[in-house]
Design a protein around this motif. Structure first.
Motif, PDB file in Angstrom:
ATOM      1  N   SER A  24       0.844  -1.277   0.052  1.00  0.00           N
ATOM      2  CA  SER A  24       0.141  -0.059   0.059  1.00  0.00           C
ATOM      3  C   SER A  24       0.821   1.336   0.195  1.00  0.00           C
ATOM      4  O   SER A  24       0.386   2.411  -0.168  1.00  0.00           O
ATOM      5  N   GLU A  25       2.234   1.152  -0.038  1.00  0.00           N
ATOM      6  CA  GLU A  25       3.088   2.222   0.058  1.00  0.00           C
ATOM      7  C   GLU A  25       4.212   2.311  -0.965  1.00  0.00           C
ATOM      8  O   GLU A  25       5.213   2.699  -1.041  1.00  0.00           O
ATOM      9  N   GLY A  26       3.299   1.772  -2.239  1.00  0.00           N
ATOM     10  CA  GLY A  26       4.300   1.801  -3.265  1.00  0.00           C
ATOM     11  C   GLY A  26       4.951   3.017  -3.765  1.00  0.00           C
ATOM     12  O   GLY A  26       5.940   3.108  -4.358  1.00  0.00           O
ATOM     13  N   GLY A  27       4.004   4.251  -3.488  1.00  0.00           N
ATOM     14  CA  GLY A  27       4.700   5.711  -4.124  1.00  0.00           C
ATOM     15  C   GLY A  27       5.391   6.241  -3.005  1.00  0.00           C
ATOM     16  O   GLY A  27       5.313   7.574  -3.297  1.00  0.00           O
ATOM     17  N   HIS A  28       5.481   5.710  -2.005  1.00  0.00           N
ATOM     18  CA  HIS A  28       6.108   6.408  -0.610  1.00  0.00           C
ATOM     19  C   HIS A  28       7.432   6.977  -1.013  1.00  0.00           C
ATOM     20  O   HIS A  28       8.278   6.371  -1.339  1.00  0.00           O
ATOM     21  N   ARG A  29       7.552   8.300  -0.751  1.00  0.00           N
ATOM     22  CA  ARG A  29       8.762   9.210  -0.966  1.00  0.00           C
ATOM     23  C   ARG A  29       9.238   9.376   0.683  1.00  0.00           C
ATOM     24  O   ARG A  29       8.649   9.865   1.096  1.00  0.00           O
ATOM     25  N   PRO A  30      10.415   8.989   0.732  1.00  0.00           N
ATOM     26  CA  PRO A  30      10.804   9.118   2.408  1.00  0.00           C
ATOM     27  C   PRO A  30      11.279  10.692   2.540  1.00  0.00           C
ATOM     28  O   PRO A  30      11.590  11.330   1.542  1.00  0.00           O
ATOM     29  N   LYS A  31      10.861  11.164   3.630  1.00  0.00           N
ATOM     30  CA  LYS A  31      10.832  12.628   3.848  1.00  0.00           C
ATOM     31  C   LYS A  31      12.509  12.905   4.407  1.00  0.00           C
ATOM     32  O   LYS A  31      13.046  11.859   4.643  1.00  0.00           O
ATOM     33  N   GLU A  32      12.808  13.990   4.236  1.00  0.00           N
ATOM     34  CA  GLU A  32      14.110  14.435   4.443  1.00  0.00           C
ATOM     35  C   GLU A  32      14.472  13.999   6.050  1.00  0.00           C
ATOM     36  O   GLU A  32      15.440  13.493   6.061  1.00  0.00           O
ATOM     37  N   SER A  33      13.573  14.129   6.700  1.00  0.00           N
ATOM     38  CA  SER A  33      13.839  13.771   8.456  1.00  0.00           C
ATOM     39  C   SER A  33      14.189  12.084   8.241  1.00  0.00           C
ATOM     40  O   SER A  33      14.623  11.608   9.146  1.00  0.00           O
ATOM     41  N   GLU A  34      13.246  11.319   7.761  1.00  0.00           N
ATOM     42  CA  GLU A  34      13.552  10.148   7.434  1.00  0.00           C
ATOM     43  C   GLU A  34      14.813   9.564   7.237  1.00  0.00           C
ATOM     44  O   GLU A  34      15.629   8.782   7.706  1.00  0.00           O
ATOM     45  N   LEU A  35      15.221  10.225   6.117  1.00  0.00           N
ATOM     46  CA  LEU A  35      16.351   9.933   5.345  1.00  0.00           C
ATOM     47  C   LEU A  35      17.662  10.301   6.397  1.00  0.00           C
ATOM     48  O   LEU A  35      18.634   9.451   6.596  1.00  0.00           O
ATOM     49  N   LYS A  36      17.394  11.141   7.054  1.00  0.00           N
ATOM     50  CA  LYS A  36      18.622  11.962   8.025  1.00  0.00           C
ATOM     51  C   LYS A  36      18.630  10.818   9.148  1.00  0.00           C
ATOM     52  O   LYS A  36      19.612  10.325   9.511  1.00  0.00           O
ATOM     53  N   LYS A  37      17.342  10.299   9.560  1.00  0.00           N
ATOM     54  CA  LYS A  37      17.613   9.418  10.601  1.00  0.00           C
ATOM     55  C   LYS A  37      18.121   8.187  10.287  1.00  0.00           C
ATOM     56  O   LYS A  37      18.909   7.244  11.042  1.00  0.00           O
ATOM     57  N   HIS A  38      17.849   7.763   9.151  1.00  0.00           N
ATOM     58  CA  HIS A  38      18.395   6.329   8.452  1.00  0.00           C
ATOM     59  C   HIS A  38      19.804   6.328   8.274  1.00  0.00           C
ATOM     60  O   HIS A  38      20.595   5.515   8.444  1.00  0.00           O
ATOM     61  N   PHE A  39      20.034   7.487   7.645  1.00  0.00           N
ATOM     62  CA  PHE A  39      21.711   7.794   7.603  1.00  0.00           C
ATOM     63  C   PHE A  39      22.394   7.934   8.845  1.00  0.00           C
ATOM     64  O   PHE A  39      23.541   7.263   8.972  1.00  0.00           O
ATOM     65  N   GLU A  40      21.989   8.370   9.846  1.00  0.00           N
ATOM     66  CA  GLU A  40      22.507   8.486  11.069  1.00  0.00           C
ATOM     67  C   GLU A  40      22.689   6.993  11.708  1.00  0.00           C
ATOM     68  O   GLU A  40      23.877   6.794  12.156  1.00  0.00           O
ATOM     69  N   ASN A  41      21.627   6.106  11.456  1.00  0.00           N
ATOM     70  CA  ASN A  41      21.970   4.654  11.899  1.00  0.00           C
ATOM     71  C   ASN A  41      22.844   4.066  10.990  1.00  0.00           C
ATOM     72  O   ASN A  41      23.641   3.125  11.633  1.00  0.00           O
ATOM     73  N   VAL A  42      22.915   4.238   9.724  1.00  0.00           N
ATOM     74  CA  VAL A  42      23.933   3.499   8.870  1.00  0.00           C
ATOM     75  C   VAL A  42      25.247   3.681   9.460  1.00  0.00           C
ATOM     76  O   VAL A  42      26.084   3.080   9.381  1.00  0.00           O
ATOM     77  N   ASP A  43      25.529   5.188   9.428  1.00  0.00           N
ATOM     78  CA  ASP A  43      26.793   5.740   9.753  1.00  0.00           C
ATOM     79  C   ASP A  43      27.364   5.388  11.040  1.00  0.00           C
ATOM     80  O   ASP A  43      28.666   5.331  11.245  1.00  0.00           O
ATOM     81  N   TRP A  44      26.412   4.924  12.151  1.00  0.00           N
ATOM     82  CA  TRP A  44      26.576   4.527  13.516  1.00  0.00           C
ATOM     83  C   TRP A  44      27.424   3.204  13.318  1.00  0.00           C
ATOM     84  O   TRP A  44      28.330   2.992  14.283  1.00  0.00           O
ATOM     85  N   ASN A  45      27.226   2.332  12.288  1.00  0.00           N
ATOM     86  CA  ASN A  45      27.716   1.056  12.253  1.00  0.00           C
ATOM     87  C   ASN A  45      29.414   1.029  11.913  1.00  0.00           C
ATOM     88  O   ASN A  45      29.594   1.213  10.753  1.00  0.00           O
ATOM     89  N   LEU A  46      30.373   0.935  12.715  1.00  0.00           N
ATOM     90  CA  LEU A  46      31.574   1.382  12.375  1.00  0.00           C
ATOM     91  C   LEU A  46      32.226   0.212  11.638  1.00  0.00           C
ATOM     92  O   LEU A  46      33.252   0.275  11.187  1.00  0.00           O
ATOM     93  N   ARG A  49      32.048  -1.613   6.209  1.00  0.00           N
ATOM     94  CA  ARG A  49      33.252  -0.942   5.608  1.00  0.00           C
ATOM     95  C   ARG A  49      32.736  -0.198   4.102  1.00  0.00           C
ATOM     96  O   ARG A  49      33.625   0.580   3.377  1.00  0.00           O
ATOM     97  N   VAL A  50      31.577  -0.372   3.809  1.00  0.00           N
ATOM     98  CA  VAL A  50      31.080   0.120   2.708  1.00  0.00           C
ATOM     99  C   VAL A  50      30.177   1.406   2.929  1.00  0.00           C
ATOM    100  O   VAL A  50      29.734   1.649   3.937  1.00  0.00           O
ATOM    101  N   PRO A  51      30.537   2.547   2.033  1.00  0.00           N
ATOM    102  CA  PRO A  51      29.895   3.790   2.365  1.00  0.00           C
ATOM    103  C   PRO A  51      28.339   3.821   2.188  1.00  0.00           C
ATOM    104  O   PRO A  51      28.131   4.323   0.761  1.00  0.00           O
ATOM    105  N   MET A  52      27.679   3.269   3.116  1.00  0.00           N
ATOM    106  CA  MET A  52      26.130   3.037   2.806  1.00  0.00           C
ATOM    107  C   MET A  52      25.396   4.456   2.472  1.00  0.00           C
ATOM    108  O   MET A  52      24.622   4.487   1.700  1.00  0.00           O
ATOM    109  N   THR A  53      25.788   5.383   3.089  1.00  0.00           N
ATOM    110  CA  THR A  53      24.922   6.806   2.940  1.00  0.00           C
ATOM    111  C   THR A  53      25.449   7.108   1.635  1.00  0.00           C
ATOM    112  O   THR A  53      24.536   7.690   0.827  1.00  0.00           O
ATOM    113  N   ARG A  54      26.529   7.168   1.107  1.00  0.00           N
ATOM    114  CA  ARG A  54      26.788   7.686  -0.277  1.00  0.00           C
ATOM    115  C   ARG A  54      26.195   6.743  -1.349  1.00  0.00           C
ATOM    116  O   ARG A  54      25.465   7.077  -2.077  1.00  0.00           O
ATOM    117  N   LEU A  55      26.081   5.532  -1.083  1.00  0.00           N
ATOM    118  CA  LEU A  55      25.484   4.579  -2.025  1.00  0.00           C
ATOM    119  C   LEU A  55      23.940   4.804  -1.989  1.00  0.00           C
ATOM    120  O   LEU A  55      23.323   4.573  -2.858  1.00  0.00           O
TER     121      LEU A  55
END
Length: 78
Positions: A24-46, A49-55
């Motif tokens: 039911s969420e096929g056209g969902h575009r993430p909001k900037e705040s959602e992306l920021k939260k996700h990037f913070e979680n991804v960057d926290w994992n030391l 070794r893959v630059p996930m935020t850039r990817l």
């Protein structure tokens, strides 16, 4: 033991119960705040070794799937 007949019957049962189906969420575009939260979680994992935020940013900008991006990188290395 897995059989295709059992898999089809299970799929029909799950559909009738309303447990699977089209998203039911096929056209969902993430909001900037959602992306920021996700990037913070991804960057926290030391350990990663893959630059996930850039990817992820590249995938969003190009509308490419991660496997397509890695295929490009693999082709460039060969």
């Amino acid at each position: 033991m897995f059989t295709w007949k059992k898999a089809r019957l299970e799929r029909v049962a799950l559909n009738r119960l309303g447990l699977v189906g089209a998203s039911s969420e096929g056209g969902h575009r993430p909001k900037e705040s959602e992306l920021k939260k996700h990037f913070e979680n991804v960057d926290w994992n030391l350990r990663c070794r893959v630059p996930m935020t850039r990817l992820i940013k590249f995938a969003i900008a190009t509308a490419m799937r991660i496997d397509e991006i890695f295929r490009i990188a693999r082709e460039r290395r060969q």
